[in-house]
Scaffold this motif. Structure first.
Motif, PDB file in Angstrom:
ATOM      1  N   GLU A 154      -1.676   1.180   5.326  1.00 28.75           N
ATOM      2  CA  GLU A 154      -2.705   2.203   5.428  1.00 28.75           C
ATOM      3  C   GLU A 154      -3.124   2.747   4.063  1.00 28.75           C
ATOM      4  OE1 GLU A 154      -1.500   5.298   8.041  1.00 28.75           O
ATOM      5  OE2 GLU A 154      -1.318   3.991   9.801  1.00 28.75           O
ATOM      6  N   THR A 155      -2.154   2.972   3.175  1.00 30.50           N
ATOM      7  CA  THR A 155      -2.449   3.627   1.895  1.00 30.50           C
ATOM      8  C   THR A 155      -2.426   2.676   0.702  1.00 30.50           C
ATOM      9  OG1 THR A 155      -0.135   4.179   1.467  1.00 30.50           O
ATOM     10  CG2 THR A 155      -1.417   5.746   2.766  1.00 30.50           C
ATOM     11  N   GLY A 156      -1.764   1.536   0.848  1.00 27.91           N
ATOM     12  CA  GLY A 156      -1.589   0.631  -0.282  1.00 27.91           C
ATOM     13  C   GLY A 156      -0.417   0.998  -1.159  1.00 27.91           C
ATOM     14  N   ASP A 157       0.270   2.126  -0.838  1.00 26.94           N
ATOM     15  CA  ASP A 157       1.447   2.533  -1.611  1.00 26.94           C
ATOM     16  C   ASP A 157       2.599   1.570  -1.356  1.00 26.94           C
ATOM     17  OD1 ASP A 157      -0.051   4.676  -2.436  1.00 26.94           O
ATOM     18  OD2 ASP A 157       0.947   6.136  -1.136  1.00 26.94           O
ATOM     19  N   TRP A 158       3.647   1.712  -2.201  1.00 23.53           N
ATOM     20  CA  TRP A 158       4.842   0.890  -2.050  1.00 23.53           C
ATOM     21  C   TRP A 158       5.946   1.729  -1.412  1.00 23.53           C
ATOM     22  CZ3 TRP A 158       4.565  -4.209  -2.886  1.00 23.53           C
ATOM     23  CH2 TRP A 158       3.526  -4.676  -3.694  1.00 23.53           C
ATOM     24  N   ALA A 228       6.104   5.039  -3.714  1.00 26.58           N
ATOM     25  CA  ALA A 228       5.478   4.993  -5.036  1.00 26.58           C
ATOM     26  C   ALA A 228       4.000   4.702  -4.827  1.00 26.58           C
ATOM     27  CB  ALA A 228       6.105   3.909  -5.911  1.00 26.58           C
ATOM     28  N   LYS A 229       3.145   5.476  -5.457  1.00 25.85           N
ATOM     29  CA  LYS A 229       1.711   5.283  -5.281  1.00 25.85           C
ATOM     30  C   LYS A 229       1.267   3.914  -5.776  1.00 25.85           C
ATOM     31  CE  LYS A 229       0.282  10.127  -5.442  1.00 25.85           C
ATOM     32  NZ  LYS A 229      -0.580  11.117  -6.131  1.00 25.85           N
TER      33      LYS A 229
END
Length: 394
Positions: A154-158, A228-229
């Motif tokens: 959804e966000t592409g974060d790790w 982590a973003k």
């Protein structure tokens, strides 16, 4: 490197000395001489405030571009500051990982947005960092790490899951830079990413490790889908090994010379003890003391010779030399003290400086890459000798 001090460099030295003299007073006076190796637990609150005082004086990131809070200082002036800082017995730094490891890595590999976000708070002494490299099954063999990170669709974060160990001052840090495997099908050095992770979030747990000295500077850090973003990957995803090796090369720079000033102070204390208790009259101990002094001079010559060098073996040689020397000093300190050095100074477990030196230096030849690994790096990557046989990684 041939360090020659110009008149301007000596003026800079006088400025450093004056500032340290004026500021190592009042609330910071009790922190003088504390926070060194084996004493990272000492006066942490005061040393955090000291970090901010250093930031106010613009003494953090001396060589960084002015846009990020630095002074664009020359290598010689960095040496001057490091040496004067050590001579003044100024408090052990609580943000070595941020200033000396992460910051030069961001300058070399980071995006402009990453530099603008993370360098100024380090320069101001506001955000502290720790290092998430070693794991229970991947210390010196770092490529065997098992910590993994997967994308949040959804966000592409790790989202990070795994464990790190021997994490210095993790219980004080605001951020941690983490090596994690982001390609599940990769092996060894491939498919690893370098992630910038906030410590204050769900999914991050810190557990102190009690050492031989009875203190807990090191920690275990557990990640359970910690976040982590997406924009906080340094370098491209999957190319973290290159970034990680670049960071390790920065570790053995100017700070090594300042470290040797501290070593000289420790050696001086051992020599003073030998004079006071008569141990210096023992010809064998006297010879060992002299040899330690000679070897420390050679450490400095080697550090100056390789400062700023692109020699891939220089960091490993430096680590191998100082770790072995310092560990021998710990043994020498106990031998100089004689039988009395084996007794605790007070109940329940108060250590003398010599005892703490002896116990803590047992780790010198292990942390930061063991002596065995450093020798393999020198042999294989510098001398071109055949690789040591290794079993298949699991």
């Amino acid at each position: 490197m041939d360090v020659r001090y110009s008149a301007e460099d000596e003026e800079f030295r006088a400025e450093v000395r004056a500032w340290l003299h004026d500021n190592l007073a009042g609330e910071f006076a009790e922190a003088v001489g504390t926070g060194g190796p084996g004493g990272e637990h000492e006066n942490v609150g005061i040393r955090r405030a000291w970090e901010r005082r250093l930031g106010e004086g613009r003494w953090i990131g001396l060589d960084w571009p002015a846009a990020y809070g630095g002074r664009e200082a020359t290598l010689v002036r960095q040496v001057v500051f490091g040496e004067e800082y050590a001579r003044a017995q100024a408090p052990g730094r609580v943000n070595h990982m941020g200033e000396n490891l992460l910051a030069p890595t961001l300058l070399a590999f980071g995006t402009e947005a990453q530099k603008a976000r993370f360098l100024p708070p380090i320069a101001r002494g506001e955000e502290l960092w720790c290092q998430g490299y070693s794991e229970p099954g991947a210390g010196s063999d770092l490529a065997a790490l098992r910590t993994r990170a997967v994308r949040d669709e959804e966000t592409g974060d790790w989202l990070i899951t795994g464990q790190k160990v021997w994490t210095s001052l993790a219980h004080e840090a605001d951020w941690i830079f983490v090596l994690a495997r982001t390609d599940p099908d990769s092996r060894r050095h491939h498919g690893i990413s370098f992630l910038l992770v906030p410590m204050d979030q769900p999914g991050v747990e810190v557990r102190p490790i009690v050492q031989l000295t009875g203190t807990s500077e090191f920690n275990e850090v557990f990640f359970d889908r910690a976040r982590a973003k997406a924009e906080h990957v340094v370098g491209r995803p999957g190319e973290g090994w290159r970034v990680a090796m670049g960071l390790l090369a920065f570790e053995r720079g100017v700070s090594t010379l300042a470290q040797q000033i501290g070593f000289a102070q420790e050696l001086r204390t051992v020599v003073d003890t030998a004079r006071e208790n008569g141990a210096i009259r023992d010809p064998i101990l006297r010879d060992r003391l002299l040899q330690s002094w000679i070897d420390l001079k050679l450490l400095r010559c080697n550090a100056l010779r390789t400062l700023g060098s692109a020699d891939p073996g220089a960091p490993s040689v430096a680590k191998l030399l100082w770790a072995t020397w310092h560990q021998r000093l710990g043994i020498l300190a106990m031998d100089v003290g004689g039988a009395a050095s084996t007794l605790a100074a007070a109940e329940p477990y108060e250590l003398t400086a010599a005892q703490r030196l002896f116990l803590f230096t047992k780790a010198d030849t292990i942390y930061g890459g063991s002596n065995e690994v450093q020798r393999n790096i020198i042999a294989e990557r510098v001398l071109g000798l055949p690789r040591e046989p290794r079993g298949d990684a699991t």
